[in-house]
Scaffold this motif. Structure first.
Motif, PDB file in Angstrom:
ATOM      1  N   THR A 208      25.607  38.415  52.486  1.00 57.77           N
ATOM      2  CA  THR A 208      26.217  39.416  51.501  1.00 57.77           C
ATOM      3  C   THR A 208      27.058  40.643  52.039  1.00 57.77           C
ATOM      4  O   THR A 208      28.048  41.078  51.206  1.00 57.77           O
ATOM      5  N   PRO A 209      26.393  41.170  53.121  1.00 54.69           N
ATOM      6  CA  PRO A 209      27.293  42.433  53.246  1.00 54.69           C
ATOM      7  C   PRO A 209      28.525  42.150  53.694  1.00 54.69           C
ATOM      8  O   PRO A 209      29.612  42.993  53.283  1.00 54.69           O
ATOM      9  N   ALA A 210      28.810  41.155  54.672  1.00 51.67           N
ATOM     10  CA  ALA A 210      30.344  40.766  55.175  1.00 51.67           C
ATOM     11  C   ALA A 210      31.165  40.333  53.922  1.00 51.67           C
ATOM     12  O   ALA A 210      32.081  40.570  53.830  1.00 51.67           O
ATOM     13  N   LEU A 211      30.343  39.640  53.150  1.00 54.07           N
ATOM     14  CA  LEU A 211      31.311  39.005  51.744  1.00 54.07           C
ATOM     15  C   LEU A 211      31.455  40.162  51.063  1.00 54.07           C
ATOM     16  O   LEU A 211      32.993  40.281  50.517  1.00 54.07           O
ATOM     17  N   SER A 212      30.685  41.126  50.616  1.00 53.92           N
ATOM     18  CA  SER A 212      31.135  42.400  49.885  1.00 53.92           C
ATOM     19  C   SER A 212      32.357  43.047  50.610  1.00 53.92           C
ATOM     20  O   SER A 212      33.420  43.577  49.907  1.00 53.92           O
ATOM     21  N   GLU A 213      32.263  43.198  51.709  1.00 48.99           N
ATOM     22  CA  GLU A 213      33.480  44.003  52.679  1.00 48.99           C
ATOM     23  C   GLU A 213      34.615  43.246  52.702  1.00 48.99           C
ATOM     24  O   GLU A 213      35.680  43.772  52.276  1.00 48.99           O
ATOM     25  N   LEU A 224      43.601  44.759  42.944  1.00 46.77           N
ATOM     26  CA  LEU A 224      42.854  44.264  41.778  1.00 46.77           C
ATOM     27  C   LEU A 224      41.641  45.224  41.751  1.00 46.77           C
ATOM     28  O   LEU A 224      40.899  45.349  42.204  1.00 46.77           O
ATOM     29  N   ARG A 225      41.795  45.658  40.558  1.00 44.61           N
ATOM     30  CA  ARG A 225      40.754  46.787  40.115  1.00 44.61           C
ATOM     31  C   ARG A 225      39.331  46.131  39.678  1.00 44.61           C
ATOM     32  O   ARG A 225      39.204  45.268  39.043  1.00 44.61           O
ATOM     33  N   ALA A 226      38.403  46.499  40.786  1.00 42.21           N
ATOM     34  CA  ALA A 226      37.183  45.457  40.741  1.00 42.21           C
ATOM     35  C   ALA A 226      36.039  46.734  40.676  1.00 42.21           C
ATOM     36  O   ALA A 226      35.570  47.383  41.793  1.00 42.21           O
ATOM     37  N   PRO A 227      35.273  47.121  39.375  1.00 39.57           N
ATOM     38  CA  PRO A 227      34.318  47.871  39.738  1.00 39.57           C
ATOM     39  C   PRO A 227      33.129  47.419  40.369  1.00 39.57           C
ATOM     40  O   PRO A 227      33.132  46.159  40.700  1.00 39.57           O
ATOM     41  N   SER A 228      32.372  48.370  40.988  1.00 41.17           N
ATOM     42  CA  SER A 228      31.379  47.824  41.936  1.00 41.17           C
ATOM     43  C   SER A 228      30.363  46.658  41.625  1.00 41.17           C
ATOM     44  O   SER A 228      29.978  45.774  42.082  1.00 41.17           O
ATOM     45  N   LEU A 231      32.226  43.365  40.978  1.00 41.99           N
ATOM     46  CA  LEU A 231      32.182  42.867  42.366  1.00 41.99           C
ATOM     47  C   LEU A 231      30.819  42.393  42.905  1.00 41.99           C
ATOM     48  O   LEU A 231      30.743  41.277  43.608  1.00 41.99           O
ATOM     49  N   GLY A 232      29.750  43.027  42.737  1.00 40.53           N
ATOM     50  CA  GLY A 232      28.665  42.660  43.125  1.00 40.53           C
ATOM     51  C   GLY A 232      28.130  41.226  42.384  1.00 40.53           C
ATOM     52  O   GLY A 232      27.711  40.492  43.134  1.00 40.53           O
ATOM     53  N   ARG A 233      28.354  41.135  41.115  1.00 42.25           N
ATOM     54  CA  ARG A 233      28.076  39.872  40.444  1.00 42.25           C
ATOM     55  C   ARG A 233      28.929  38.640  40.903  1.00 42.25           C
ATOM     56  O   ARG A 233      28.548  37.538  41.086  1.00 42.25           O
ATOM     57  N   ALA A 234      30.240  39.054  41.130  1.00 43.01           N
ATOM     58  CA  ALA A 234      30.932  37.907  41.632  1.00 43.01           C
ATOM     59  C   ALA A 234      30.546  37.409  42.940  1.00 43.01           C
ATOM     60  O   ALA A 234      30.522  36.135  43.307  1.00 43.01           O
ATOM     61  N   CYS A 235      30.477  38.436  43.821  1.00 43.62           N
ATOM     62  CA  CYS A 235      29.782  37.934  45.315  1.00 43.62           C
ATOM     63  C   CYS A 235      28.310  37.253  45.026  1.00 43.62           C
ATOM     64  O   CYS A 235      28.245  36.277  45.996  1.00 43.62           O
ATOM     65  N   ALA A 236      27.740  37.529  44.120  1.00 43.94           N
ATOM     66  CA  ALA A 236      26.453  36.966  43.993  1.00 43.94           C
ATOM     67  C   ALA A 236      26.637  35.480  43.627  1.00 43.94           C
ATOM     68  O   ALA A 236      25.632  34.634  43.957  1.00 43.94           O
ATOM     69  N   ARG A 247      38.225  34.819  42.964  1.00 45.32           N
ATOM     70  CA  ARG A 247      38.704  33.979  41.922  1.00 45.32           C
ATOM     71  C   ARG A 247      37.932  34.412  40.704  1.00 45.32           C
ATOM     72  O   ARG A 247      38.528  34.545  39.639  1.00 45.32           O
ATOM     73  N   LEU A 248      36.713  34.509  40.844  1.00 39.49           N
ATOM     74  CA  LEU A 248      35.903  35.161  39.648  1.00 39.49           C
ATOM     75  C   LEU A 248      36.257  36.355  38.988  1.00 39.49           C
ATOM     76  O   LEU A 248      36.265  36.691  37.884  1.00 39.49           O
ATOM     77  N   LEU A 249      36.820  37.256  40.317  1.00 42.15           N
ATOM     78  CA  LEU A 249      37.150  38.737  39.729  1.00 42.15           C
ATOM     79  C   LEU A 249      38.233  38.373  38.746  1.00 42.15           C
ATOM     80  O   LEU A 249      38.721  39.349  37.956  1.00 42.15           O
ATOM     81  N   ALA A 250      39.308  37.656  39.368  1.00 40.08           N
ATOM     82  CA  ALA A 250      40.570  37.470  38.697  1.00 40.08           C
ATOM     83  C   ALA A 250      40.480  36.603  37.488  1.00 40.08           C
ATOM     84  O   ALA A 250      41.552  36.662  36.816  1.00 40.08           O
ATOM     85  N   ALA A 251      39.283  35.806  37.295  1.00 39.25           N
ATOM     86  CA  ALA A 251      39.516  34.921  36.243  1.00 39.25           C
ATOM     87  C   ALA A 251      39.721  35.662  34.965  1.00 39.25           C
ATOM     88  O   ALA A 251      39.103  36.856  34.468  1.00 39.25           O
ATOM     89  N   ARG A 252      40.361  34.970  33.811  1.00 43.15           N
ATOM     90  CA  ARG A 252      40.632  35.622  32.621  1.00 43.15           C
ATOM     91  C   ARG A 252      39.199  35.980  31.682  1.00 43.15           C
ATOM     92  O   ARG A 252      39.177  36.997  31.447  1.00 43.15           O
ATOM     93  N   ASP A 253      38.557  35.004  31.637  1.00 42.05           N
ATOM     94  CA  ASP A 253      37.155  35.147  30.805  1.00 42.05           C
ATOM     95  C   ASP A 253      35.766  34.720  31.342  1.00 42.05           C
ATOM     96  O   ASP A 253      34.970  34.791  30.685  1.00 42.05           O
ATOM     97  N   GLY A 254      36.140  33.820  32.299  1.00 42.46           N
ATOM     98  CA  GLY A 254      34.794  33.181  32.901  1.00 42.46           C
ATOM     99  C   GLY A 254      34.381  32.005  32.078  1.00 42.46           C
ATOM    100  O   GLY A 254      33.123  31.714  32.266  1.00 42.46           O
ATOM    101  N   VAL A 255      34.998  31.594  31.024  1.00 42.61           N
ATOM    102  CA  VAL A 255      34.512  30.518  30.211  1.00 42.61           C
ATOM    103  C   VAL A 255      34.004  29.425  30.788  1.00 42.61           C
ATOM    104  O   VAL A 255      33.105  28.842  30.522  1.00 42.61           O
TER     105      VAL A 255
END
Length: 364
Positions: A208-213, A224-228, A231-236, A247-255
């Protein structure tokens, strides 16, 4: 060979947009041990002619491979003080070699990847034998830069039988000071003769720490504007893959992500209403991101069969393996023949349900 794709503004098969290309990524996260193993082999004068950098997609394999190539190009003499005193494979982005490599202008580095086919507006589905022969022609010539002649293959999974054998011939009897870097998502599926002539570096999913970095650095580079919290939800949810988190951060709606989680959890029963919503979402050019999410979810579900049922034997695992092979084969046919993704998605749900029923019956 596709080496000018980046310069010409064409799509690159070895890049996940919006993240920077791995050759332009100068930070490495979470793979210090693998980096040290390569550096120590070079420092000790025991450099293998070929390395396989293996592990799941999106964890930094290509970033490490480009980092290796950049270091070897910048420091070709293993006895030089800069090599003997180096703590890692970092090279200043302003170094002339780093600039050349980023521009794909370094004469002694061949890049092998799936080419962009302008006529079809698609990537080739395989690295062909002609691609290999053109790219490796430089190994028949003297090193123009005065150092190592190198080939970076991203990914070796995309070689067909003929191109793999063409590459093997050169790996078997390489010219002096030659280096082959093979990025592989599934190293076990490469030719055994190739594997036996390469040193294996297996990279693990990022903690998790390395992935977040890694994700934060890539998101910042891509603006890519990513609130913390996002970003935390995407990494999880990314299972150690920076690619998947981006990809999760850039996805349009996550449907698709949300629906896939629901449908797969209920197998072998299929919620066909949700399945059809997914099939609608993955259709058309605008659905490419969703289609990637659909495939990733299917492969992850299949790979998780052992985690869900640790007692599975070969007979119970066989149905999952058959669907995995079906997905790989049919996905390539979709690209080649421009087939209907909607119909494909519906068929996949049926095949997944059948595999789950067959596996359960084998356990009974």
């Amino acid at each position: 060979m596709g080496v000018k794709a980046g310069e010409d503004g064409l799509p690159e098969s070895d890049r996940f947009s919006p993240a920077p290309h791995p050759r332009d990524t100068f930070q490495l996260f979470g793979h210090e041990h693998a980096e040290s193993e390569f550096l120590e082999a070079f420092r000790a004068g025991r450099m293998p002619q070929a390395w396989i950098i293996g592990g799941p997609p999106g964890i930094g394999k290509a970033t490490l491979a480009w980092r290796m190539a950049r270091f070897m190009a910048a420091h070709p003499d293993s006895t030089a003080p800069a090599v003997q005193q180096a703590r890692n494979l970092a090279v200043d982005p302003r170094h002339p070699v780093a600039r050349k490599i980023s521009a794909l202008a370094y004469g002694d580095l061949a890049l092998l990847r799936r080419e962009w086919v302008e006529k079809n507006k698609k990537f080739a589905t395989r690295i062909t034998v002609d691609d290999v022969r053109r790219a490796l022609h430089k190994f028949e010539q003297a090193a123009g830069e005065g150092g190592w002649r190198m080939a970076l293959i991203d990914s070796a999974d995309d070689l067909n039988v003929s191109s793999a054998n063409a590459l093997l011939k050169l790996i078997e009897e390489p010219p002096p000071r030659s280096l082959f870097l093979l990025v592989a998502h599934q190293p076990g599926r490469l030719l055994p003769t190739i594997r036996s002539r390469c040193r294996m570096l297996m990279l693990q999913r990022l903690e998790t720490p390395a992935l977040s970095e890694a994700v934060r650095a890539a998101a910042d580079a891509a603006e890519l504007r990513a609130p913390s919290d996002a970003l935390g939800r995407a990494c999880a949810r990314a299972d150690g893959s920076a690619h998947e988190a981006l990809r999760l951060l850039a996805a349009r709606d996550g449907v698709v992500d949300g629906l896939m989680e629901q449908v797969l959890a209920k197998l072998p029963q299929v919620n066909w209403r949700s399945a059809h919503r997914i099939a609608d979402a993955v259709t058309g050019r605008e659905g490419e991101v969703e289609f990637d999410a659909f495939l990733r979810s299917c492969f992850d579900w299949l790979a998780g069969a052992l985690r869900r049922n640790p007692g599975l034997g070969p007979r119970a695992l066989a149905p999952y393996a058959e669907v995995w092979e079906f997905l790989e084969r049919e996905t390539r046919d979709l690209e080649i023949y421009n087939l209907d993704k909607r119909a494909f998605a519906i068929i996949v749900f049926s095949r997944l349900a059948e595999a789950e029923r067959a596996a359960r019956a084998a356990l009974a």
